[in-house]
Scaffold this active site. Structure first.
Site, PDB file in Angstrom:
ATOM      1  N   PHE A 113       0.814  -1.232   0.000  1.00 48.59           N
ATOM      2  CA  PHE A 113       0.000   0.000   0.000  1.00 48.59           C
ATOM      3  C   PHE A 113       0.836   1.265   0.000  1.00 48.59           C
ATOM      4  CE2 PHE A 113      -0.098   1.897   4.346  1.00 48.59           C
ATOM      5  CZ  PHE A 113       0.675   0.975   5.034  1.00 48.59           C
ATOM      6  N   LYS A 114       2.108   1.154   0.331  1.00 51.25           N
ATOM      7  CA  LYS A 114       2.951   2.353   0.400  1.00 51.25           C
ATOM      8  C   LYS A 114       3.039   3.070  -0.942  1.00 51.25           C
ATOM      9  CE  LYS A 114       4.102   1.269   4.597  1.00 51.25           C
ATOM     10  NZ  LYS A 114       3.846   2.069   5.769  1.00 51.25           N
ATOM     11  N   ASP A 115       2.898   2.316  -2.043  1.00 48.88           N
ATOM     12  CA  ASP A 115       2.994   2.954  -3.358  1.00 48.88           C
ATOM     13  C   ASP A 115       1.916   4.020  -3.551  1.00 48.88           C
ATOM     14  OD1 ASP A 115       5.134   1.344  -4.386  1.00 48.88           O
ATOM     15  OD2 ASP A 115       3.710  -0.268  -4.816  1.00 48.88           O
ATOM     16  N   MET A 118       3.403   6.999  -1.958  1.00 45.22           N
ATOM     17  CA  MET A 118       4.786   7.330  -2.343  1.00 45.22           C
ATOM     18  C   MET A 118       4.865   7.789  -3.787  1.00 45.22           C
ATOM     19  SD  MET A 118       7.427   7.331  -0.367  1.00 45.22           S
ATOM     20  CE  MET A 118       7.440   6.008   0.825  1.00 45.22           C
TER      21      MET A 118
END
Ligand SMILES: Cc1ncc(COP(=O)(O)O)c(C=O)c1O
Ligand SMILES: N[C@@H](CCOP(=O)(O)O)C(=O)O
Length: 472
Positions: A113-115, A118
């Site tokens: 989920f960081k994408d 980011m």
């Protein structure tokens, strides 16, 4: 006009959006939050139905950005950021039970989920740095996913050097390789002898060393950076509206470690999204579940689990919630953080705890429950959960939520990031998506450092282009 951002510790200058984003951590060690929560009317939220992810993102994010970035430029960056996702919906759903939905947040380049945040953050930072003719030196701490997402989003960018601290030997092989195989000269993976908490403490110590911070123009890409959290608010709106919001409430269960993701849900609620319960789901590293049960936030040792990205004890964004829940009294936050630094604990007063419990529930899932959940969901539905998502799914099962209210479990990583644990629990070895087919054979490049601030600073000074430019 841009909103002003204030530090949770009340002793750093108020900043506009762009400066708060470039600053990362506030200079008093606190975290930036908007001075007030912008709200969206129920009509505006209802109007999100049928809109693309990027359109909703623009509506949610723009009030926080104000005039810090031209609206057309913001729209362009949002559109580019979400065009790299492999699913047209960006964050699609899968139904795993009656009124139970898994929100897949892992269709970005590094399959976690960081994408989602980011990919946008890198574009926003690059834009502001270019406008100002500046460079930044990013130091990030990761328990496995933030690092890979940051390296992917910032690699090759001329205005940022990126140094990622990961706990040596405590991330999965896929996670490690996502950090160690990028050939670009501006990214540096560093394996630290210690835990994620040690990495995050090193990062904060580097930011709090003002001479170093200023010389290197330090920037942050962890959820200490307000813009990271902001970008994560969007998918709560997208998901709730797809399930009938704002006419009806939706519950969210969020696998939690550093408290950024679930705090983003809290922000969505403050903005007017009818969220029923926000459930904090932890693995056996359960400081947050214990805090909600007892009112005492108390750090204990970290136990390695099959959901390593959540093997966290010092949960950075809890400070943002504490600030809001105690009536935005920075003195209370300062006292709590001083107590945490001194004795590894602080106690919430009754009113603050009651304010938190009015919005949040919490639960934990131990290792055998996580494995059983992966196996059971796979047997019953054919769907493979990753171990972090399985923590959420298991906590949702036990949370006593209203069955008439849709429950969304955030799927924070693709199961192929943790193939051993998933195979052991389900008998099925998940395959990496095709775009990562070279990952397991690419050459690795990693530096190992002790858990020592002076050594880290020396390492960064030697390699950061900002220092080389200044010397030239
Ligand atoms: C896969 C995964 N799930 C859940 C979490 C927990 O999210 P947060 O730290 O925002 O609470 C993380 C780490 O942040 C993660 O990488
Ligand atoms: N689980 C995270 C830990 C850092 O969280 P962040 O949201 O503050 O970047 C990771 O995978 O690195």
């Amino acid at each position: 006009m841009s909103l002003a951002y204030v530090s949770t510790r009340g002793e750093a200058p108020k900043l506009g959006f762009a400066d708060a984003m470039l600053a990362g951590l506030a200079r008093d060690g606190g975290l930036y939050v908007p001075e007030a929560w912008p709200t969206l009317s129920q009509d505006v939220i209802a109007g999100f139905a049928g809109k693309s992810y990027a359109e909703v993102a623009e509506a949610v994010i723009a009030p926080y950005v104000g005039d810090a970035i031209a609206p057309a430029k913001l729209r362009e960056m949002i559109s580019e950021a979400y065009a790299v996702f492999r699913h047209p919906a960006v964050t699609p759903f899968v139904q795993t039970g009656p009124n139970r939905f898994v929100l897949e947040l892992f269709h970005g380049p590094t399959i976690a989920f960081k994408d989602v945040a980011m990919q946008l953050l890198a574009r926003l930072m690059d834009h502001v740095l270019a406008e100002r003719g500046l460079r930044t030196t990013i130091i990030g701490a990761t328990s496995g996913d933030t690092g890979g997402a940051a390296i992917e989003a910032f690699r090759g960018r001329d205005r940022a050097d990126v140094f990622i601290l990961m706990p040596h030997g405590k991330v999965s092989e896929v996670q490690r390789r996502q950090m160690t195989t990028a050939p670009d000269a501006n990214v540096h993976a560093i394996a630290v002898d210690g835990s994620f908490d040690d990495c995050q403490a090193l990062l904060k110590a580097a930011f709090n060393h003002h001479a170093f911070r200023d010389r290197l123009a330090l920037g942050g890409v962890n959820s200490i950076n307000w813009a990271r959290v902001l970008a994560q608010v969007v998918y709560y709106f997208v998901a709730a509206v797809a399930l009938g919001g704002p006419r009806r409430a939706v519950d969210f269960v969020v696998p939690t470690g550093n408290f950024g993701d679930v705090f983003a849900g809290y922000v969505a609620k403050r903005m007017g999204l009818p969220i029923g319960r926000l459930v904090v789901a932890t693995n056996v590293n359960d400081i947050l579940a214990r805090t909600l049960e007892t009112g005492r936030y108390e750090v204990k040792g970290v136990t390695p689990t099959t959901s390593p990205s959540m093997d966290i004890q010092v949960s950075s964004n809890f400070e943002r919630l504490l600030f809001d829940a105690c009536g935005r009294d920075a003195g209370v936050v300062r006292a709590a953080m001083a107590s945490l630094a001194q004795s590894g604990a602080f106690t919430l007063n009754e009113g603050t705890l009651a304010n938190i419990l009015a919005e949040f529930d919490a639960g934990r899932a131990d290792e055998s429950t996580v494995a059983q959940t992966i196996g059971k969901v796979h047997r019953e539905t054919g769907y493979l959960l990753d171990p972090h998502t399985a923590v959420g799914h298991a906590v949702a099962d036990a949370a006593g939520l209203d069955p008439a209210t849709p429950t969304v479990v955030l799927a924070t990583a693709h199961p192929a990031k943790f193939p051993d644990a998933v195979e052991a629990a389900s008998g099925v070895r998940p395959e990496l998506p095709a775009h990562l087919s070279e990952l397991m054979s690419a050459p690795e490049r990693v530096n190992q450092l002790p858990n020592d601030l002076a050594e880290l600073e020396a390492f960064v000074e030697k390699r950061a282009r900002i220092v080389q430019d200044a010397a030239a």
